[in-house]
Design a protein around this motif. Structure first.
Motif, PDB file in Angstrom:
ATOM      1  N   LEU A  45      90.432  77.858 -72.017  1.00 34.93           N
ATOM      2  CA  LEU A  45      90.551  78.247 -73.419  1.00 34.93           C
ATOM      3  C   LEU A  45      90.831  79.745 -73.575  1.00 34.93           C
ATOM      4  O   LEU A  45      91.653  80.151 -74.411  1.00 34.93           O
ATOM      5  N   LYS A  46      90.155  80.570 -72.799  1.00 33.73           N
ATOM      6  CA  LYS A  46      90.356  82.020 -72.898  1.00 33.73           C
ATOM      7  C   LYS A  46      91.798  82.387 -72.560  1.00 33.73           C
ATOM      8  O   LYS A  46      92.421  83.224 -73.224  1.00 33.73           O
ATOM      9  N   ASP A  47      92.337  81.738 -71.532  1.00 38.02           N
ATOM     10  CA  ASP A  47      93.724  82.012 -71.144  1.00 38.02           C
ATOM     11  C   ASP A  47      94.706  81.519 -72.201  1.00 38.02           C
ATOM     12  O   ASP A  47      95.755  82.155 -72.429  1.00 38.02           O
ATOM     13  N   TYR A  48      94.393  80.406 -72.848  1.00 42.61           N
ATOM     14  CA  TYR A  48      95.245  79.935 -73.944  1.00 42.61           C
ATOM     15  C   TYR A  48      95.255  80.941 -75.096  1.00 42.61           C
ATOM     16  O   TYR A  48      96.288  81.186 -75.711  1.00 42.61           O
ATOM     17  N   ARG A  49      94.095  81.502 -75.370  1.00 43.34           N
ATOM     18  CA  ARG A  49      94.020  82.521 -76.435  1.00 43.34           C
ATOM     19  C   ARG A  49      94.902  83.705 -76.088  1.00 43.34           C
ATOM     20  O   ARG A  49      95.669  84.203 -76.914  1.00 43.34           O
ATOM     21  N   HIS A  50      94.817  84.170 -74.835  1.00 41.59           N
ATOM     22  CA  HIS A  50      95.650  85.294 -74.404  1.00 41.59           C
ATOM     23  C   HIS A  50      97.129  84.941 -74.433  1.00 41.59           C
ATOM     24  O   HIS A  50      97.984  85.821 -74.608  1.00 41.59           O
ATOM     25  N   ALA A  51      97.440  83.664 -74.259  1.00 36.13           N
ATOM     26  CA  ALA A  51      98.840  83.220 -74.285  1.00 36.13           C
ATOM     27  C   ALA A  51      99.420  83.209 -75.689  1.00 36.13           C
ATOM     28  O   ALA A  51     100.645  83.125 -75.853  1.00 36.13           O
TER      29      ALA A  51
END
Length: 439
Positions: free
Chosen positions: A144-150
C-alpha cells in the motif's frame, strides 16, 4: 428490488439499459454532435485482468495467469492508454480507476508508469482522484505504501464480509482479520481516501446478522461505503451450488429488508447516500464513479474494458461505445500489432446517448438537474418529455418520483424501486423522440 451489485455499472458498462427496438426498427436515429464541453475531458479506467483464483460468485473478466507477464502487460496498458488518449484528444483526465481482476497484484511500478504515460498525453493534476481496488491480503497490505508513492490517492478495499465462514464459501483469499488490518493500514496512509466494499444477500444471511456485521464494520471504516447485493450469475461456482440445492440464497423480500436496513444504519452513522449503492461522509464521494453517472466521457484501457468517448483524432463527431478484446493474450497481440485492442465500436445515436444519461443519472440521489440534461438534450426538456405523461404522473403522485425546478430524481422510497421505474421513463422518452412509431 434494485440490483445493487454494480461494479459493472461503476466501471461504465451500462448493462442495465433497455433497448426499445420495436419503436425504432424503421426509424433513423440521429447522431448527437459532440460539444466542446463534453469532449475536452474524460476519466480513465484501467483493467488488470488477473486474479490468483476465481471467487465462487464472480463472472467478471478475470483470468488466472499461467506465468508472470507483468512487464508485457504494463507495456501494453501504457501503449493502449497512449493510443486511445490521442484518439480522444482530451485535454484533461479527471480521474483514473485501476480495477480488475485484482489490480493490487500489479507491481506499484506499473501504476506509476501508466500514470506517467497519461500525464504525457493529457493534463492529470496532482489533485486528480486515482483509485486502486485492493484485495485485502497481507501481500497487498505490504504494498500500500508503494502504491501511494506511485500516485494512488484512494483505495477501494474489497472487504465483502467480516465472517470468515462466508469469505471461505465465497472463495475469497483473505480473512476478516486481514481485511481489518488492511483497512487500518490504508486509512493510516490515505485518511479520508478509503472506500469499503461489503456484500449482502449472502447464503444463510439474515437481516439481523447483516445489521450486526454492518455496525461492526462502520466502527472501523473510513468515509466511503459501497454496498453490493450478491446475485447469482450463470457459470459461477455459487450458481451451481444453489442449482444443486447445496446452499440457499435469501429471498427477494429478505434482501430488500437488508438494503433498507443498510440505508438506515449508514445514515445513523453519518453517511449520506449519494447513489443507489454508494454512501459517503465528509465529501468523500467517488469523483470517478460520479463522472460515469453524469454521462461524462470515459476511456477504457485493458482487456474487456469499456469506454464512451468521441474519437476526435480520426474525425469523429459522435460518441462511441467501445469494448476492448476480452482475452488478455489476444488483447496483448492486438495492442502490439496496432496500438490498441478495441474489439467493438458502436456509434451512439442521440436517443442511445440520452438513454445512458437517463439510466445512469437516475442512480444518483440528486438525479438529473435541468441544466445538465439541457447539455445533452437542448431540444426537449425534462418537463417536455415527462411532465405530461399519465404514467409518470402516477409515479409523481405516489411519491416515488420527483420532477420540480431542481430536475428529475427518485425519492428515498423510489430509489429502491429504480429497476421498475426506469423502463417507464425510457418508454416515455422514446415516445417523445419517436412519436410516430410510438403511436
Amino acid at each position: 428490488m434494485i440490483n445493487h451489485i454494480s461494479r459493472a455499472a461503476r466501471r461504465g458498462f451500462s448493462s442495465g439499459l433497455r433497448r426499445l427496438s420495436d419503436l425504432r426498427a424503421s426509424e433513423h436515429v440521429p447522431e448527437s454532435p459532440a460539444s466542446p464541453r463534453l469532449t475536452e475531458q474524460a476519466s480513465l479506467y484501467v483493467h488488470w485482468p488477473y486474479c490468483l483464483r476465481r471467487c465462487t460468485y464472480c463472472n467478471f473478466n478475470k483470468y488466472i495467469p499461467k506465468e508472470n507477464n507483468d512487464d508485457v502487460m504494463t507495456k501494453c496498458l501504457r501503449t493502449e492508454a497512449e493510443t486511445l488518449l490521442q484518439l480522444s484528444q482530451v485535454s484533461y483526465v479527471t480521474s483514473v480507476f485501476f480495477g480488475g481482476g485484482t489490480p493490487s497484484l500489479a507491481p506499484p511500478s506499473t501504476i506509476a508508469k501508466i500514470l506517467e504515460t497519461v500525464s504525457k498525453q493529457a493534463n492529470l493534476s496532482d489533485e486528480a482522484e486515482v483509485t486502486l481496488e485492493v484485495n485485502p491480503t497481507p501481500v497487498a497490505m505490504s504494498k500500500l505504501k508503494d502504491y501511494r508513492h506511485a500516485g494512488v490517492s484512494r483505495f477501494s478495499i474489497g472487504v465483502q464480509s467480516l465472517q470468515d465462514e462466508d469469505l471461505k464459501s465465497l472463495g475469497r483469499d483473505h480473512s476478516a482479520r486481514e481485511a481489518l488490518q488492511t483497512l487500518g493500514e490504508a486509512r493510516r496512509l490515505c485518511p479520508g481516501g478509503v472506500s469499503v466494499d461489503i456484500m449482502f444477500g449472502r447464503p444463510g444471511q439474515t437481516t439481523e446478522s447483516w445489521r450486526r456485521e454492518l455496525s461492526e464494520m462502520l466502527r472501523v471504516c473510513d468515509d466511503h461505503v459501497s454496498l453490493y447485493q450478491l446475485t447469482l450469475e450463470r457459470g459461477t461456482g455459487l450458481f451451481k451450488q444453489v442449482h444443486c440445492g447445496q446452499v440457499t440464497m435469501p429471498t427477494e423480500e429478505m434482501t430488500a429488508e437488508m438494503y433498507q436496513c443498510a440505508r438506515e444504519t449508514l445514515q445513523q452513522h453519518g453517511f449520506q447516500q449519494y447513489e443507489v449503492s454508494n454512501f459517503a461522509k465528509n465529501n468523500s464521494e467517488s469523483r470517478h464513479n460520479v463522472s460515469y453517472w453524469k454521462g461524462e466521457q470515459y476511456i477504457g484501457v485493458g482487456p474487456g474494458a469499456h469506454g464512451r468517448f468521441v474519437p476526435l483524432g480520426e474525425g469523429g463527431v459522435a460518441r462511441e461505445a467501445r469494448t476492448q478484446t476480452l482475452e488478455p493474450d489476444v488483447w496483448i497481440r492486438e495492442v502490439q500489432q496496432r496500438g490498441h485492442g478495441t474489439r467493438r465500436r458502436i456509434r451512439l445515436g442521440h436517443l442511445e446517448l440520452l438513454e445512458e444519461v437517463l439510466v445512469m443519472g437516475m442512480r444518483m440521489t440528486k438525479g438529473i438537474n435541468h441544466k445538465h440534461w439541457e447539455g445533452f438534450s437542448p431540444e426537449l426538456s425534462l418537463h417536455e418529455i415527462f411532465g405530461a405523461s399519465p404514467v409518470v404522473q402516477e409515479l409523481l403522485q405516489s411519491g416515488h418520483l420527483i420532477l420540480d425546478d431542481r430536475g428529475l430524481r427518485c425519492s428515498w422510497d423510489g430509489l429502491a424501486l429504480l429497476d421498475s421505474i426506469l423502463p417507464v421513463l425510457l418508454v416515455e422518452m422514446d415516445k417523445q423522440i419517436f412519436p410516430k412509431a410510438a403511436s
